[in-house]
Design an enzyme around this catalytic site. Structure first.
Site, mmCIF file in Angstrom:
data_model
loop_
_atom_site.group_PDB
_atom_site.id
_atom_site.type_symbol
_atom_site.label_atom_id
_atom_site.label_comp_id
_atom_site.label_asym_id
_atom_site.label_seq_id
_atom_site.Cartn_x
_atom_site.Cartn_y
_atom_site.Cartn_z
ATOM 1 N N HIS A 1 0.829 -1.211 0.000
ATOM 2 C CA HIS A 1 0.000 0.000 0.000
ATOM 3 C C HIS A 1 0.869 1.269 0.000
ATOM 4 O O HIS A 1 0.733 2.124 -0.874
ATOM 5 C CB HIS A 1 -0.923 -0.025 1.230
ATOM 6 N N GLU A 2 1.749 1.341 0.978
ATOM 7 C CA GLU A 2 2.626 2.526 1.050
ATOM 8 C C GLU A 2 3.547 2.557 -0.167
ATOM 9 O O GLU A 2 3.894 3.626 -0.667
ATOM 10 C CB GLU A 2 3.439 2.528 2.351
ATOM 11 N N HIS B 1 1.838 4.411 -2.877
ATOM 12 C CA HIS B 1 2.010 5.862 -2.704
ATOM 13 C C HIS B 1 3.401 6.292 -3.186
ATOM 14 O O HIS B 1 3.561 7.303 -3.871
ATOM 15 C CB HIS B 1 1.884 6.248 -1.220
#
Lengths: 500, 500
Positions: free
Chosen positions: B265-266, B269
């Site tokens: 997820h990160e 980003h």
């Protein structure tokens, strides 16, 4: 502007300076601890902006006007404010004396030189570094001339790094060391070598880290304000004020005492920094007063305390909680002997307590000769190797382990080395004086650093930069510096250890 | 001043802004990763100085004059410079509209509110937080009125966080979700629950860390420019430019997939940030354009890619290299089913792909009612619990796991939540469009993220803030946003998974 208003502006300015140095210090710290390895250029862009602003704040016309106004009111200022104004103006005077374009060119030279030095060391390539070192020594001479034309250039730089010293005092200091340490070392080397097998084994970094945190608390650091990280080369830094201190270490998995002494050494620096009086925070006085005094704290903890028999007897059972199998057979005496082997080698940062000052002496002698013109930079490797043979009996295998080993010269730090040896020597007088009121060995044997720290805090730590190194030292020990106290200490310790 | 000179000053200004935000970002990052726990006040002093300077640079008269001059030359500027001027002036206009003393009071309220919220959550003490939240909602309404008196206040804030959205579009978006997800969830819950035993066990943090680094490289991150640290709550941040990116994770030793999906997820980003075009570095365009688009990248990697059958088949043997015994029995299909359990619960950040949008919808409905005055802040806990029962069938055990769970409102982020759900939904259209030219499952099954990343880089990442979120989305997928693509995706996935 009234004096009161000026003082107010002075403190507001120092708060700003602290903020910028906090940010820049953290950028550096991040760079060597956490940052991904391709991010240096990006960090450099930010550093460029911040250092320009810091330079403007430090030397801009508003600042100069403020400080000159306050210097004119000198007599009506308290001691603390007087010292702040003196130290801040001193930096400005130096900046004013050096032509701006030469200063900038020198900063750029140093960035390049550091890079070239790294590669030259890696590749054992002295000829690549030589021209840079020539320009650095030339600049050191030239800048000293701008700043203080009446003073000998090397004296100028010695005094910059350790206020109050010069070649005369250093000559007498190093000759006192030489006359006692060299014969002592010769006698030591005639005896059978001490064994270090007690401290060898396999010590996982994760366990060493937990042990390090206990060590930090043991010597009196407040872990709420002092952090621990891992770097290639251990160091200590304050961020913004003495309320945020970071030390680093490097774990060698084959020998737990290497990081243990790094932690105690850097911990000594951190105790000094964090021991600063609360009211010095966010002023230019909130740091150690000199490299020599700083090193006198770190080496005091590392050697005078950490490598003592009493401390070894306390720390072994503690270490055994982290390394039960590895240290099952070790005894306190075996640990004490293992961490006090005297073994001449070519590399300064691996040197023991006895031979370390000789490494420094060699650098001092060489710097002195190059600065005076008696020795050319081109002749340094040969002279270096000759002195290692002469004083330590060591054959330097190559320039990587010789003249290229230290980063200091590449960073322009000419005249910086003597403070390392002075720092070692100062400690002997602290210890002698401390013993008059503190049962040092008794404290160490039960792992109680309280009275030791209290003694140092009261006499040294809390003053930050309020006094010159010389004043601070004399106030602390009540007498002048005397290198014989240090050589007496070494002689006694090594005579007993090696049964001389 | 010529336009050319003004442009030059504009870029010099942005370089300064980047440097300050680098320093401040690093101070925050250090605070949550490395700093000793008693150093917050010291960091606050430095932040105070730097943020004052950043504020001056952003909104000072020189900056306003420069931007207004350039805005007057709008027609002669290129698209990039026009967008920079527009975004920088927008911030200034907002600052100008809000009376300074109210702005400062609000910043201080938020600092206090965050502190009160932390304690209130810990102690399940809603009454302690309520008065702060009342003042925050009041301020949100008042500030919206200052900035755009003609607009409905909640519409104003929705548009601030995701340019182009309002209550009308959100109502229709969430009703589309509600109509499909709630019946789908009901059918899922009638079936036997999927087992997650395949991912449970004992997974040492140190092994998870090494696995995380491999994962980061696998999805296409350049570890020379993206670092990994550990924090309580995972996040991603850029430092100075997209050339220094940091992600964080949190290791749960009983379940290796929690950190695995955090990292993915990160990592999503970070791919978006670091995928910015090189020439955007050190400009205000060098970041994701909105929270919604940012979340569309992170959730795309986490859910659409990471929780796919193809990726599970690839990653299991990789994970097994780090956890050979723990995963000896696991099969790709068991992993796929374990990481796709749909299980309604009270806590948003623990929610699965299917129920997550309902958590967001509840927050949206409550914010809307409070902003319009239809609901009092005092009535929030009861309304919160009622909606959790209504949409998710969940009994909220206490306010800690209910109305107090998120930090957003304490931080003044009213109108921020919808972008999370929008981000999830955008991904379905990326995937549908991407499949037309990329064999997504084929790539995932062999761990080749190259073609997937290339598609996203070309259409989204490289543009930074150059376009509005709506323009960027439409350019990328060639059509308008349609939430049914997302609900179709969910229906298909869960129908197959649960055999509905």
């Amino acid at each position: 502007m009234t004096t009161e208003e000026a003082i107010e502006r002075l403190y507001a300015l120092q708060k700003k300076l602290s903020a910028y140095s906090h940010a820049m210090g953290l950028l550096n710290y991040d760079g060597v601890t956490t940052a991904p390895k391709g991010t240096a250029a990006n960090r450099g862009e930010t550093m460029g902006v911040l250092s320009e602003e810091l330079y403007r704040l430090t030397t801009g016309p508003d600042t100069v006007e403020l400080l000159e106004f306050l210097a004119g009111q000198r007599e009506s200022l308290g001691q603390k404010d007087r010292r702040i104004v003196y130290l801040m103006l001193k930096d400005i005077r130096r900046m004013q004396a050096i032509p701006m374009e030469e200063y900038i060119a020198y900063q750029m030279l140093l960035v390049e030189a550091d890079d070239v030095w790294h590669k030259a060391k890696e590749q054992n390539d002295w000829p690549a570094f030589r021209p840079y070192l020539e320009r650095i020594f030339d600049t050191a001479r030239r800048f000293a001339g701008y700043c203080n034309p009446e003073k000998d250039p090397y004296d100028y730089w010695l005094n910059e790094f350790e206020e109050g010293i010069d070649q005369k005092s250093c000559d007498s200091f190093f000759s006192a060391l030489r006359e006692r340490i060299i014969p002592l070392l010769r006698r030591v080397l005639e005896k059978p070598q001490l064994s270090d097998s007690a401290v060898l084994g396999s010590f996982p970094a994760a366990d060493q880290e937990r042990f390090s945190l206990e060590l930090m608390e043991l010597i009196g650091l407040d872990l709420d304000h002092v952090g621990l990280s891992v770097t290639e080369h251990p160091f200590t830094t304050s961020l913004g004020s003495h309320l945020d201190e970071r030390i680093t270490t490097h774990y060698h998995e084959d020998n737990f005492t290497k990081s243990m002494f790094s932690v105690i050494h850097e911990g000594g620096h951190a105790l000094y920094d964090t021991g600063s009086a609360p009211e010095l925070a966010r002023t230019v006085l909130d740091c150690g007063v000199s490299m020599g005094i700083h090193e006198s704290q770190s080496r005091f903890f590392e050697n005078f305390l950490g490598r003592s028999r009493a401390f070894c007897s306390y720390i072994l059972p503690v270490a055994r909680r982290y390394f039960p199998e590895q240290l099952a057979q070790a005894t306190p005496e075996a640990l004490y002997r293992a961490v006090n082997r005297a073994q001449p080698g070519p590399v300064r940062i691996e040197a023991d307590e006895l031979t370390y000052p000789l490494h420094i002496m060699i650098r001092y002698e060489l710097e002195k000769q190059v600065m005076s013109g008696a020795l050319a930079v081109a002749e340094l490797p040969e002279a270096w190797n000759r002195l290692y043979k002469k004083y330590l009996g060591v054959d330097v295998p190559d320039d990587r382990h010789g003249v290229l080993q230290d980063s200091h010269w590449a960073g322009g730090l000419i005249g910086y080395f003597p403070s390392y040896a002075l720092g070692s020597a100062y400690g002997a007088q602290y210890l002698r004086r401390m013993r008059e009121s503190v049962d040092v060995d008794g404290c160490l044997a039960k792992g109680d650093f309280g009275p030791i720290d209290a003694w140092l805090r009261e006499r040294i730590w809390r003053f930050g930069c309020l006094y010159t190194p010389g004043e601070l030292f004399r106030n602390a020990v009540g007498e002048d510096f005397d290198p014989n106290v240090f050589t007496d200490y070494l002689e006694q310790k090594y005579t007993e250890l090696y049964g001389l």
